[in-house]
Design an enzyme around this catalytic site. Structure first.
Site, PDB file in Angstrom:
ATOM      1  N   TYR A  82      48.591  -3.088   6.728  1.00  0.00           N
ATOM      2  CA  TYR A  82      48.169  -3.357   8.120  1.00  0.00           C
ATOM      3  C   TYR A  82      47.496  -4.723   8.243  1.00  0.00           C
ATOM      4  CZ  TYR A  82      49.861   1.052   9.723  1.00  0.00           C
ATOM      5  OH  TYR A  82      50.719   2.076  10.062  1.00  0.00           O
ATOM      6  N   GLN A 115      55.027   1.876  22.558  1.00  0.00           N
ATOM      7  CA  GLN A 115      54.962   2.482  21.228  1.00  0.00           C
ATOM      8  C   GLN A 115      54.427   1.445  20.239  1.00  0.00           C
ATOM      9  OE1 GLN A 115      58.740   4.985  20.438  1.00  0.00           O
ATOM     10  NE2 GLN A 115      59.340   3.475  21.960  1.00  0.00           N
ATOM     11  N   ASN A 116      54.275   0.216  20.709  1.00  0.00           N
ATOM     12  CA  ASN A 116      53.880  -0.874  19.816  1.00  0.00           C
ATOM     13  C   ASN A 116      52.369  -0.920  19.635  1.00  0.00           C
ATOM     14  OD1 ASN A 116      56.581  -1.460  19.858  1.00  0.00           O
ATOM     15  ND2 ASN A 116      56.401  -3.090  21.400  1.00  0.00           N
ATOM     16  N   HIS A 154      50.888   4.775  20.268  1.00  0.00           N
ATOM     17  CA  HIS A 154      50.748   4.842  18.794  1.00  0.00           C
ATOM     18  C   HIS A 154      49.584   4.025  18.274  1.00  0.00           C
ATOM     19  CE1 HIS A 154      55.302   5.863  18.866  1.00  0.00           C
ATOM     20  NE2 HIS A 154      54.547   6.914  19.102  1.00  0.00           N
ATOM     21  N   GLY A 207      63.783  -2.042  24.433  1.00  0.00           N
ATOM     22  CA  GLY A 207      63.608  -2.368  23.016  1.00  0.00           C
ATOM     23  C   GLY A 207      63.135  -1.219  22.154  1.00  0.00           C
ATOM     24  N   THR A 208      63.717  -0.053  22.368  1.00  0.00           N
ATOM     25  CA  THR A 208      63.351   1.064  21.502  1.00  0.00           C
ATOM     26  C   THR A 208      64.601   1.854  21.143  1.00  0.00           C
ATOM     27  OG1 THR A 208      62.117   3.147  21.320  1.00  0.00           O
ATOM     28  CG2 THR A 208      62.731   2.467  23.544  1.00  0.00           C
ATOM     29  N   SER A 209      64.611   2.332  19.902  1.00  0.00           N
ATOM     30  CA  SER A 209      65.770   3.115  19.444  1.00  0.00           C
ATOM     31  C   SER A 209      65.652   4.560  19.912  1.00  0.00           C
ATOM     32  CB  SER A 209      65.836   3.077  17.910  1.00  0.00           C
ATOM     33  OG  SER A 209      64.638   3.667  17.404  1.00  0.00           O
TER      34      SER A 209
HETATM   35  C1  BV8 Z   1      54.038  13.990  15.736  1.00  0.00           C
HETATM   36  C2  BV8 Z   1      52.448   3.390  14.535  1.00  0.00           C
HETATM   37  C3  BV8 Z   1      53.220  16.227  15.520  1.00  0.00           C
HETATM   38  C4  BV8 Z   1      52.491   3.074  13.096  1.00  0.00           C
HETATM   39  C5  BV8 Z   1      54.410   4.772  14.884  1.00  0.00           C
HETATM   40  C6  BV8 Z   1      62.625  15.020  12.574  1.00  0.00           C
HETATM   41  C7  BV8 Z   1      63.248  14.964  13.811  1.00  0.00           C
HETATM   42  C8  BV8 Z   1      62.538  14.579  14.958  1.00  0.00           C
HETATM   43  C9  BV8 Z   1      61.181  14.260  14.884  1.00  0.00           C
HETATM   44  C10 BV8 Z   1      60.577  14.312  13.666  1.00  0.00           C
HETATM   45  C11 BV8 Z   1      61.284  14.683  12.516  1.00  0.00           C
HETATM   46  N1  BV8 Z   1      60.417  14.631  11.496  1.00  0.00           N
HETATM   47  C12 BV8 Z   1      59.212  14.243  11.945  1.00  0.00           C
HETATM   48  C13 BV8 Z   1      59.296  14.057  13.270  1.00  0.00           C
HETATM   49  C14 BV8 Z   1      58.197  13.641  14.178  1.00  0.00           C
HETATM   50  C15 BV8 Z   1      57.986  12.145  14.043  1.00  0.00           C
HETATM   51  C16 BV8 Z   1      59.247  11.381  14.389  1.00  0.00           C
HETATM   52  O1  BV8 Z   1      59.612  11.290  15.544  1.00  0.00           O
HETATM   53  N2  BV8 Z   1      59.900  10.843  13.337  1.00  0.00           N
HETATM   54  C17 BV8 Z   1      61.129  10.094  13.569  1.00  0.00           C
HETATM   55  C18 BV8 Z   1      61.157   8.882  12.610  1.00  0.00           C
HETATM   56  C19 BV8 Z   1      62.312  11.028  13.305  1.00  0.00           C
HETATM   57  N3  BV8 Z   1      56.952  11.823  15.008  1.00  0.00           N
HETATM   58  C20 BV8 Z   1      55.677  11.857  14.626  1.00  0.00           C
HETATM   59  O2  BV8 Z   1      55.307  12.066  13.493  1.00  0.00           O
HETATM   60  C21 BV8 Z   1      54.658  11.673  15.731  1.00  0.00           C
HETATM   61  N4  BV8 Z   1      53.684  12.712  15.653  1.00  0.00           N
HETATM   62  O3  BV8 Z   1      55.148  14.386  15.946  1.00  0.00           O
HETATM   63  O4  BV8 Z   1      52.958  14.809  15.519  1.00  0.00           O
HETATM   64  C22 BV8 Z   1      51.891  16.879  15.576  1.00  0.00           C
HETATM   65  C23 BV8 Z   1      51.491  17.475  16.759  1.00  0.00           C
HETATM   66  C24 BV8 Z   1      50.264  18.123  16.793  1.00  0.00           C
HETATM   67  C25 BV8 Z   1      49.442  18.126  15.659  1.00  0.00           C
HETATM   68  C26 BV8 Z   1      49.867  17.495  14.478  1.00  0.00           C
HETATM   69  C27 BV8 Z   1      51.093  16.855  14.438  1.00  0.00           C
HETATM   70  C28 BV8 Z   1      53.920  10.363  15.583  1.00  0.00           C
HETATM   71  C29 BV8 Z   1      54.873   9.221  15.685  1.00  0.00           C
HETATM   72  C30 BV8 Z   1      54.075   7.914  15.705  1.00  0.00           C
HETATM   73  C31 BV8 Z   1      54.349   7.165  14.426  1.00  0.00           C
HETATM   74  N5  BV8 Z   1      53.748   5.825  14.518  1.00  0.00           N
HETATM   75  N6  BV8 Z   1      53.821   3.582  14.972  1.00  0.00           N
HETATM   76  C32 BV8 Z   1      52.831   1.637  12.902  1.00  0.00           C
HETATM   77  O5  BV8 Z   1      53.329   0.969  13.834  1.00  0.00           O
HETATM   78  O6  BV8 Z   1      52.577   1.165  11.777  1.00  0.00           O
HETATM   79  S1  BV8 Z   1      56.015   4.918  15.367  1.00  0.00           S
HETATM   80  C33 BV8 Z   1      56.842   3.457  15.120  1.00  0.00           C
HETATM   81  O7  BV8 Z   1      58.191   3.727  15.576  1.00  0.00           O
HETATM   82  C34 BV8 Z   1      56.374   2.294  15.983  1.00  0.00           C
HETATM   83  O8  BV8 Z   1      55.368   2.613  16.895  1.00  0.00           O
HETATM   84  C35 BV8 Z   1      57.621   1.970  16.781  1.00  0.00           C
HETATM   85  O9  BV8 Z   1      57.358   1.405  17.982  1.00  0.00           O
HETATM   86  C36 BV8 Z   1      58.145   3.342  16.916  1.00  0.00           C
HETATM   87  C37 BV8 Z   1      59.461   3.577  17.538  1.00  0.00           C
HETATM   88  O10 BV8 Z   1      60.361   2.715  16.967  1.00  0.00           O
HETATM   89  P1  BV8 Z   1      60.978   1.617  17.947  1.00  0.00           P
HETATM   90  O11 BV8 Z   1      59.867   0.959  18.684  1.00  0.00           O
HETATM   91  O12 BV8 Z   1      62.053   2.241  18.753  1.00  0.00           O
HETATM   92  O13 BV8 Z   1      61.522   0.588  16.901  1.00  0.00           O
HETATM   93  P2  BV8 Z   1      62.926   0.656  16.190  1.00  0.00           P
HETATM   94  O14 BV8 Z   1      62.919  -0.344  15.089  1.00  0.00           O
HETATM   95  O15 BV8 Z   1      63.278   2.082  15.895  1.00  0.00           O
HETATM   96  O16 BV8 Z   1      63.944   0.176  17.333  1.00  0.00           O
HETATM   97  C38 BV8 Z   1      63.846  -1.137  17.834  1.00  0.00           C
HETATM   98  C39 BV8 Z   1      64.895  -1.231  18.920  1.00  0.00           C
HETATM   99  O17 BV8 Z   1      64.799  -2.527  19.475  1.00  0.00           O
HETATM  100  C40 BV8 Z   1      66.313  -1.069  18.378  1.00  0.00           C
HETATM  101  O18 BV8 Z   1      67.027  -0.220  19.228  1.00  0.00           O
HETATM  102  C41 BV8 Z   1      66.871  -2.483  18.414  1.00  0.00           C
HETATM  103  O19 BV8 Z   1      68.244  -2.490  18.706  1.00  0.00           O
HETATM  104  C42 BV8 Z   1      66.101  -3.058  19.569  1.00  0.00           C
HETATM  105  N7  BV8 Z   1      65.972  -4.509  19.555  1.00  0.00           N
HETATM  106  C43 BV8 Z   1      66.037  -5.361  18.504  1.00  0.00           C
HETATM  107  N8  BV8 Z   1      65.890  -6.653  18.956  1.00  0.00           N
HETATM  108  C44 BV8 Z   1      65.727  -6.579  20.309  1.00  0.00           C
HETATM  109  C45 BV8 Z   1      65.773  -5.227  20.694  1.00  0.00           C
HETATM  110  N9  BV8 Z   1      65.642  -4.820  21.968  1.00  0.00           N
HETATM  111  C46 BV8 Z   1      65.483  -5.786  22.895  1.00  0.00           C
HETATM  112  N10 BV8 Z   1      65.423  -7.100  22.615  1.00  0.00           N
HETATM  113  C47 BV8 Z   1      65.547  -7.537  21.336  1.00  0.00           C
HETATM  114  N11 BV8 Z   1      65.492  -8.859  21.079  1.00  0.00           N
END
Ligand code: BV8
Length: 231
Positions: free
Chosen positions: A56, A89-90, A107, A173-175
């Site tokens: 971090y 989410q950022n 987040h 900008g989110t997947s």
């Molecule tokens: C919770 C902080 C329960 C940290 C982050 C299986 C299936 C479904 C869900 C789950 C599963 N297993 C676990 C889960 C739950 C899990 C989850 O969803 N996992 C995913 C990976 C499957 N979620 C959690 O754990 C959440 N908590 O569920 O708790 C609970 C409830 C009660 C009590 C106890 C527990 C917590 C999730 C939060 C995690 N922390 N961030 C850090 O940043 O260091 S999430 C992290 O991913 C970031 O915040 C980020 O923002 C976020 C989402 O990703 P994106 O922002 O979408 O980024 P990504 O790279 O994926 O996509 C970027 C996009 O931009 C792409 O589409 C790309 O094409 C596009 N792009 C690229 N360039 C450009 C662009 N767009 C526009 N312009 C450009 N130039």
């Protein structure tokens, strides 16, 4: 006096990509060979807090060196006609530095630390980083004020309430793979105008009723805002 329309913008790592900040799931989604998701977890913190703090501190330096881009600024321009609520989410502060006034961080925020004893005890870092041995006023180790995978998302209820009031809903900008954040789209009323900006738009079926604009946010969003302000 007609009530101002409400715009809710759900943003992800992609809106900060053109500011040089890496996304999670793109080709640049690695740090020292770790996938970002491997480090952003309570398990990694329990196992090796020093590596997590170093991760971090490294990302915080990148955030401090980054500048808001045209996409962040376009959301500020939209405030001429809409009350704009950013739900991001950022964990960077680029929306705030661009001038957005209503920013909800689902987040957490990388420029803040929090007590590991009392999660309500949040401390702005200013120009500092967090190191092992840095303690909160209660004497517990400080951690990043960030929601890790597997941790609850306290701001989700507030975000859903905002989405339910949207006249205009933007997804930028989110997947949409991380829940519960991605589930925000389910709270948007059918009457709202909905746009999805992303370079690679999966088959439109995933977000029914959305106008899909394939392109980088830095170009596509200012163009969309210009059109919306003309209406
Ligand atoms: C919770 C902080 C329960 C940290 C982050 C299986 C299936 C479904 C869900 C789950 C599963 N297993 C676990 C889960 C739950 C899990 C989850 O969803 N996992 C995913 C990976 C499957 N979620 C959690 O754990 C959440 N908590 O569920 O708790 C609970 C409830 C009660 C009590 C106890 C527990 C917590 C999730 C939060 C995690 N922390 N961030 C850090 O940043 O260091 S999430 C992290 O991913 C970031 O915040 C980020 O923002 C976020 C989402 O990703 P994106 O922002 O979408 O980024 P990504 O790279 O994926 O996509 C970027 C996009 O931009 C792409 O589409 C790309 O094409 C596009 N792009 C690229 N360039 C450009 C662009 N767009 C526009 N312009 C450009 N130039």
């Amino acid at each position: 006096m007609k009530a101002r329309r409400i715009c809710v913008a759900l943003t992800g790592a992609g809106i900060s990509a053109e500011s040089g900040l890496r996304t999670f799931r793109g080709p640049d989604g690695l740090w020292e060979g770790h996938r970002l998701e491997e480090v952003a977890t309570p398990e990694a913190w329990a196992r090796d807090p020093e590596t997590v703090l170093r991760f971090y501190n490294w990302r915080r330096a990148e955030v401090r060196a980054a500048e808001p881009n045209a996409a962040h600024r376009a959301l500020v321009d939209l405030e001429a006609r809409y009350t704009v609520h950013i739900v991001t989410q950022n964990i960077d502060d680029l929306h705030e530095r661009a001038g957005s006034r209503h920013v909800l961080h689902l987040h957490g925020e990388i420029l803040k630390a929090r007590s590991t004893r009392d999660p309500a005890l949040v401390i702005p870092l200013g120009g500092r980083d967090i190191h092992l041995g840095d303690r909160c006023p209660l004497g517990s180790q400080l951690r990043p004020h960030v929601v890790w995978f597997g941790e609850p998302v306290p701001a989700m209820a507030e975000a859903a309430e905002l989405a339910a009031q949207a006249d205009l809903f933007l997804v930028i900008g989110t997947s949409l793979v991380v829940y519960p954040a991605a589930g925000l789209v389910d709270w948007v009323p059918a009457r709202a105008a909905k746009y999805w900006i992303n370079p690679d738009i999966p088959p439109q079926g995933r977000l029914p009723g959305f106008h899909c604009i394939a392109g980088p946010a830095g170009a596509a969003l200012p163009e969309l805002v210009r059109r919306l302000l003309q209406d």
